[in-house]
Design a protein around this motif. Structure first.
Motif, PDB file in Angstrom:
ATOM      1  N   MET A  63       0.743  -1.242   0.092  1.00  0.00           N
ATOM      2  CA  MET A  63       0.021  -0.179  -0.011  1.00  0.00           C
ATOM      3  C   MET A  63       0.961   1.224   0.021  1.00  0.00           C
ATOM      4  O   MET A  63       2.121   1.210   0.558  1.00  0.00           O
ATOM      5  CB  MET A  63      -0.886  -0.002   1.300  1.00  0.00           C
ATOM      6  N   PRO A  64       0.421   2.424  -0.625  1.00  0.00           N
ATOM      7  CA  PRO A  64       1.238   3.520  -0.714  1.00  0.00           C
ATOM      8  C   PRO A  64       1.397   4.206   0.537  1.00  0.00           C
ATOM      9  O   PRO A  64       0.391   4.102   1.536  1.00  0.00           O
ATOM     10  CB  PRO A  64       0.504   4.419  -1.574  1.00  0.00           C
ATOM     11  N   LEU A  65       2.542   4.934   0.977  1.00  0.00           N
ATOM     12  CA  LEU A  65       2.779   5.655   2.057  1.00  0.00           C
ATOM     13  C   LEU A  65       3.306   7.023   1.673  1.00  0.00           C
ATOM     14  O   LEU A  65       4.406   6.994   1.089  1.00  0.00           O
ATOM     15  CB  LEU A  65       3.812   4.896   2.976  1.00  0.00           C
ATOM     16  N   GLY A  66       2.861   8.130   2.031  1.00  0.00           N
ATOM     17  CA  GLY A  66       3.355   9.478   1.614  1.00  0.00           C
ATOM     18  C   GLY A  66       3.399   9.644   0.127  1.00  0.00           C
ATOM     19  O   GLY A  66       2.582   9.187  -0.535  1.00  0.00           O
ATOM     20  N   GLU A  67       4.384  10.346  -0.186  1.00  0.00           N
ATOM     21  CA  GLU A  67       4.393  10.816  -1.721  1.00  0.00           C
ATOM     22  C   GLU A  67       5.158   9.477  -2.694  1.00  0.00           C
ATOM     23  O   GLU A  67       4.898   9.545  -3.728  1.00  0.00           O
ATOM     24  CB  GLU A  67       5.078  11.919  -1.773  1.00  0.00           C
ATOM     25  N   ALA A  68       6.077   8.853  -2.000  1.00  0.00           N
ATOM     26  CA  ALA A  68       7.092   8.189  -2.841  1.00  0.00           C
ATOM     27  C   ALA A  68       7.316   6.620  -2.251  1.00  0.00           C
ATOM     28  O   ALA A  68       7.665   5.694  -2.701  1.00  0.00           O
ATOM     29  CB  ALA A  68       8.324   8.782  -3.059  1.00  0.00           C
ATOM     30  N   ASP A  69       6.848   6.439  -0.747  1.00  0.00           N
ATOM     31  CA  ASP A  69       7.275   5.019  -0.266  1.00  0.00           C
ATOM     32  C   ASP A  69       5.934   4.192  -0.308  1.00  0.00           C
ATOM     33  O   ASP A  69       4.978   4.475  -0.799  1.00  0.00           O
ATOM     34  CB  ASP A  69       7.283   5.508   1.237  1.00  0.00           C
ATOM     35  N   ARG A  70       6.349   3.059   0.115  1.00  0.00           N
ATOM     36  CA  ARG A  70       5.420   1.770   0.178  1.00  0.00           C
ATOM     37  C   ARG A  70       5.633   0.962   1.507  1.00  0.00           C
ATOM     38  O   ARG A  70       6.488   0.792   1.816  1.00  0.00           O
ATOM     39  CB  ARG A  70       5.566   0.857  -1.200  1.00  0.00           C
ATOM     40  N   ILE A  71       4.202   0.586   1.833  1.00  0.00           N
ATOM     41  CA  ILE A  71       4.229  -0.354   2.827  1.00  0.00           C
ATOM     42  C   ILE A  71       3.921  -1.746   2.261  1.00  0.00           C
ATOM     43  O   ILE A  71       3.065  -1.761   1.571  1.00  0.00           O
ATOM     44  CB  ILE A  71       3.169  -0.215   4.119  1.00  0.00           C
ATOM     45  N   LEU A  72       4.986  -2.666   2.736  1.00  0.00           N
ATOM     46  CA  LEU A  72       4.889  -4.072   2.263  1.00  0.00           C
ATOM     47  C   LEU A  72       4.484  -4.837   3.507  1.00  0.00           C
ATOM     48  O   LEU A  72       5.229  -4.855   4.659  1.00  0.00           O
ATOM     49  CB  LEU A  72       6.151  -4.434   1.754  1.00  0.00           C
ATOM     50  N   THR A  73       3.732  -5.906   3.283  1.00  0.00           N
ATOM     51  CA  THR A  73       3.362  -6.844   4.176  1.00  0.00           C
ATOM     52  C   THR A  73       4.188  -8.196   3.731  1.00  0.00           C
ATOM     53  O   THR A  73       3.937  -8.700   2.519  1.00  0.00           O
ATOM     54  CB  THR A  73       1.986  -7.382   4.401  1.00  0.00           C
ATOM     55  N   ILE A  74       5.062  -8.639   4.560  1.00  0.00           N
ATOM     56  CA  ILE A  74       5.965  -9.820   3.638  1.00  0.00           C
ATOM     57  C   ILE A  74       6.020 -10.998   5.034  1.00  0.00           C
ATOM     58  O   ILE A  74       5.901 -10.977   5.994  1.00  0.00           O
ATOM     59  CB  ILE A  74       7.516  -9.159   3.980  1.00  0.00           C
ATOM     60  N   LEU A  75       6.068 -12.164   4.109  1.00  0.00           N
ATOM     61  CA  LEU A  75       5.933 -13.270   4.909  1.00  0.00           C
ATOM     62  C   LEU A  75       7.479 -13.770   4.791  1.00  0.00           C
ATOM     63  O   LEU A  75       7.943 -13.996   3.563  1.00  0.00           O
ATOM     64  CB  LEU A  75       4.944 -14.420   4.268  1.00  0.00           C
ATOM     65  N   SER A  76       7.984 -14.176   5.986  1.00  0.00           N
ATOM     66  CA  SER A  76       9.492 -14.745   6.021  1.00  0.00           C
ATOM     67  C   SER A  76       9.406 -15.932   6.743  1.00  0.00           C
ATOM     68  O   SER A  76       8.766 -16.084   7.780  1.00  0.00           O
ATOM     69  CB  SER A  76      10.245 -13.548   6.739  1.00  0.00           C
TER      70      SER A  76
END
Length: 318
Positions: A15-28
């Motif tokens: 999902m987008p965060l701010g103007e240029a970042d992205r939040i990732l949900t990651i399975l490790s």
């Protein structure tokens, strides 16, 4: 700067965060479920742009944060281009990814879940179009099995008798499938239970037993309402306790459908059209029904809707 740590992880949500970042949900496999920011990932020519895409597996160096970790470095290990090139495959991949998210744990090793999910994504990405629905059903079943809630498909949930479908009869051979009851039910065993319930109801009406005794019988026997898969709500969820037991949904499953369901625990699905003699169209229709049963079953047991499954019906329409 927070403590850094290295993991392997697959991106399951963004999902987008701010103007240029992205939040990732990651399975490790090492740390379970992680949420991390990919700084500048939405900028043109960003090194994290493609590496923050859906279903991309990266070797990650992360900095620990209070609420969100931060990706410092990412090197792609594997991706699944076959998913993005086909809407049905992409939808199937999103479907099983969402199911994995329903059972994933944060800050807890999830190696089995990670390797099972990535293996099924790989299979779906490489599958021919006629096999995608079968691969999806197998993935859903095996994810349910890993969570410890897979439906019983080998023996009757009431009598524990092994059930072997008679393929020579085909659609005329039937068993029941109870979502609430946990799997397949022999119609003979169900009939015996309902006979017991009806006898107890007559005893209640004649005054031979008290209402409390009848409620105990009804609770142990269960009540059933036979429906078709089309009559089920889109989101079959757990009944909230209302002081009395609700009728269980009973679906009818024929010989070819049960035969296919009994193959789902195998490591690889056999070429069932060669083994059964049924037409490919018949088998595809059976897989459509099996997927919808498993979808309802998963939603009931996780008590959450699988939103990514909404496109499945249109992708695999007749």
């Amino acid at each position: 700067m927070g403590k850094t740590f290295r993991v392997t992880g697959i991106n399951l949500k963004a999902m987008p965060l701010g103007e240029a970042d992205r939040i990732l949900t990651i399975l490790s496999p090492e740390e379970g479920l992680l949420r991390a920011t990919a700084p500048g990932a939405r900028k043109q020519n960003s090194k994290l742009g493609g590496r923050s895409g859906l279903f991309v597996i990266n070797d990650l160096l992360l900095a620990k944060g209070k609420s969100l970790d931060r990706i410092s470095q990412a090197e792609t290990i594997e991706s699944y281009p076959g998913l993005s090139r086909d809407l049905a495959k992409l939808t199937a991949g999103q479907y099983i990814a969402e199911l994995a998210l329903h059972q994933a744990l944060t800050e807890h090793p999830q190696a089995e879940l990670y390797y099972l999910l990535t293996e099924h994504l790989r299979r779906i990405a490489n599958a021919d179009n006629d096999s995608v629905l079968a691969m999806l059903a197998q993935a859903v079943y095996q994810l349910l099995a890993l969570a410890g809630v897979a439906p019983q498909v080998q023996q009757c949930s009431i009598s524990n008798q092994l059930l072997e479908p008679d393929l020579s009869i085909g659609a005329d051979w039937q068993v029941g499938f109870s979502i609430e009851g946990g799997g397949i039910v022999s119609l003979a065993a169900l009939s015996a239970q309902l006979t017991t319930l009806e006898a107890s109801r007559k005893d209640l009406q004649s005054g031979k037993i008290e209402a409390e005794d009848f409620d105990l019988v009804r609770e142990s026997v269960g009540e059933y309402q036979v429906r078709t898969i089309e009559q089920l709500p889109k989101y079959h969820r757990r009944q909230r306790y209302s002081g009395k037991s609700e009728p269980q949904t009973m679906l009818l499953v024929d010989a070819i459908e049960l035969y296919l369901m009994q193959q789902l625990a195998q490591e690889a699905l056999p070429q069932v059209s060669d083994n059964t003699g049924f037409a490919v169209e018949t088998i595809q229709g059976a897989w459509r029904k099996i997927e919808r049963i498993l979808r309802q079953y998963a939603q009931y047991h996780f008590d959450r809707q699988i939103r990514s499954a909404k496109l499945i019906d249109s992708c695999f329409a007749r």
